[in-house]
Design a protein around this motif. Structure first.
Motif, mmCIF file in Angstrom:
data_model
loop_
_atom_site.group_PDB
_atom_site.id
_atom_site.type_symbol
_atom_site.label_atom_id
_atom_site.label_comp_id
_atom_site.label_asym_id
_atom_site.label_seq_id
_atom_site.Cartn_x
_atom_site.Cartn_y
_atom_site.Cartn_z
ATOM 1 N N MET A 35 0.854 -1.170 0.000
ATOM 2 C CA MET A 35 0.000 0.000 0.000
ATOM 3 C C MET A 35 0.902 1.235 0.000
ATOM 4 N N PRO A 36 0.650 2.156 -0.900
ATOM 5 C CA PRO A 36 1.482 3.361 -0.946
ATOM 6 C C PRO A 36 1.302 4.228 0.303
ATOM 7 N N GLN A 37 2.348 4.937 0.635
ATOM 8 C CA GLN A 37 2.333 5.767 1.840
ATOM 9 C C GLN A 37 1.244 6.834 1.771
ATOM 10 N N ARG A 38 1.007 7.348 0.601
ATOM 11 C CA ARG A 38 -0.008 8.385 0.462
ATOM 12 C C ARG A 38 -1.397 7.861 0.845
ATOM 13 N N LEU A 39 -1.726 6.651 0.431
ATOM 14 C CA LEU A 39 -3.008 6.038 0.789
ATOM 15 C C LEU A 39 -3.054 5.702 2.274
ATOM 16 N N ARG A 40 -1.930 5.217 2.828
ATOM 17 C CA ARG A 40 -1.872 4.946 4.272
ATOM 18 C C ARG A 40 -2.115 6.214 5.073
ATOM 19 N N LYS A 41 -1.572 7.328 4.621
ATOM 20 C CA LYS A 41 -1.776 8.593 5.335
ATOM 21 C C LYS A 41 -3.238 9.040 5.284
ATOM 22 N N LEU A 42 -3.891 8.846 4.152
ATOM 23 C CA LEU A 42 -5.309 9.202 4.050
ATOM 24 C C LEU A 42 -6.147 8.336 4.987
ATOM 25 N N ILE A 43 -5.946 7.029 4.934
ATOM 26 C CA ILE A 43 -6.686 6.111 5.798
ATOM 27 C C ILE A 43 -6.364 6.388 7.261
ATOM 28 N N GLY A 44 -5.086 6.598 7.564
ATOM 29 C CA GLY A 44 -4.673 6.857 8.934
ATOM 30 C C GLY A 44 -5.243 8.145 9.500
ATOM 31 N N THR A 45 -5.344 9.159 8.679
ATOM 32 C CA THR A 45 -5.914 10.434 9.125
ATOM 33 C C THR A 45 -7.380 10.264 9.506
ATOM 34 N N VAL A 46 -8.127 9.559 8.672
ATOM 35 C CA VAL A 46 -9.545 9.312 8.982
ATOM 36 C C VAL A 46 -9.664 8.477 10.255
ATOM 37 N N LEU A 47 -8.850 7.425 10.367
ATOM 38 C CA LEU A 47 -8.897 6.578 11.560
ATOM 39 C C LEU A 47 -8.486 7.339 12.814
ATOM 40 N N LEU A 48 -7.505 8.219 12.695
ATOM 41 C CA LEU A 48 -7.068 9.009 13.846
ATOM 42 C C LEU A 48 -8.169 9.961 14.310
ATOM 43 N N LEU A 49 -8.869 10.578 13.381
ATOM 44 C CA LEU A 49 -9.995 11.442 13.752
ATOM 45 C C LEU A 49 -11.098 10.643 14.436
ATOM 46 N N LEU A 50 -11.404 9.464 13.896
ATOM 47 C CA LEU A 50 -12.412 8.610 14.521
ATOM 48 C C LEU A 50 -11.977 8.161 15.913
ATOM 49 N N LEU A 51 -10.697 7.842 16.064
ATOM 50 C CA LEU A 51 -10.163 7.445 17.367
ATOM 51 C C LEU A 51 -10.340 8.550 18.395
ATOM 52 N N VAL A 52 -9.999 9.771 18.028
ATOM 53 C CA VAL A 52 -10.094 10.891 18.974
ATOM 54 C C VAL A 52 -11.547 11.142 19.369
ATOM 55 N N VAL A 53 -12.453 11.103 18.407
ATOM 56 C CA VAL A 53 -13.872 11.324 18.716
ATOM 57 C C VAL A 53 -14.396 10.204 19.607
ATOM 58 N N PHE A 54 -14.123 8.949 19.239
ATOM 59 C CA PHE A 54 -14.587 7.813 20.036
ATOM 60 C C PHE A 54 -13.993 7.858 21.437
ATOM 61 N N TRP A 55 -12.704 8.159 21.537
ATOM 62 C CA TRP A 55 -12.036 8.198 22.845
ATOM 63 C C TRP A 55 -12.631 9.303 23.718
ATOM 64 N N ALA A 56 -12.854 10.457 23.135
ATOM 65 C CA ALA A 56 -13.396 11.575 23.911
ATOM 66 C C ALA A 56 -14.800 11.258 24.427
ATOM 67 N N LEU A 57 -15.645 10.697 23.574
ATOM 68 C CA LEU A 57 -16.998 10.363 24.005
ATOM 69 C C LEU A 57 -16.991 9.253 25.052
ATOM 70 N N SER A 58 -16.140 8.262 24.875
ATOM 71 C CA SER A 58 -16.047 7.181 25.858
ATOM 72 C C SER A 58 -15.521 7.693 27.193
ATOM 73 N N ALA A 59 -14.510 8.543 27.149
ATOM 74 C CA ALA A 59 -13.948 9.092 28.380
ATOM 75 C C ALA A 59 -14.963 9.956 29.113
ATOM 76 N N MET A 60 -15.738 10.734 28.376
ATOM 77 C CA MET A 60 -16.772 11.560 29.022
ATOM 78 C C MET A 60 -17.842 10.690 29.676
ATOM 79 N N ALA A 61 -18.261 9.640 28.981
ATOM 80 C CA ALA A 61 -19.282 8.750 29.544
ATOM 81 C C ALA A 61 -18.765 8.063 30.802
ATOM 82 N N LEU A 62 -17.538 7.596 30.764
ATOM 83 C CA LEU A 62 -16.947 6.938 31.928
ATOM 84 C C LEU A 62 -16.767 7.926 33.080
#
Length: 70
Positions: free
Chosen positions: A1-28
């Motif tokens: 997989m080219p690095q450019r595609l990994r960066k696109l996928i990783g950026t989306v996953l990182l944003l999802l991680l931060v949102v999910f983590w923040a909501l989970s941490a607030m609920a806890l």
């Protein structure tokens, strides 16, 4: 997989991680942490605020790997 595609996928996953983590941490924090003593609350808030760095760092490490040469 080219690095450019990994960066696109990783950026989306990182944003999802931060949102999910923040909501989970607030609920806890609203459900359980408020019943603890002040020192344990402090420890919980520090851990909840800092532990997202581990999966985020692994994701960034994966994104930054160089392309394999043929």
């Amino acid at each position: 997989m080219p690095q450019r595609l990994r960066k696109l996928i990783g950026t989306v996953l990182l944003l999802l991680l931060v949102v999910f983590w923040a909501l989970s941490a607030m609920a806890l924090a609203q459900g359980r942490v408020t019943e603890l003593g002040w020192f344990l609350q402090l420890v919980c808030y520090v851990l909840l605020g800092a532990l997202w760095v581990v999966p985020g760092g692994l994701l960034i490490w994966w994104m930054e790997r160089p392309d394999k040469r043929a």
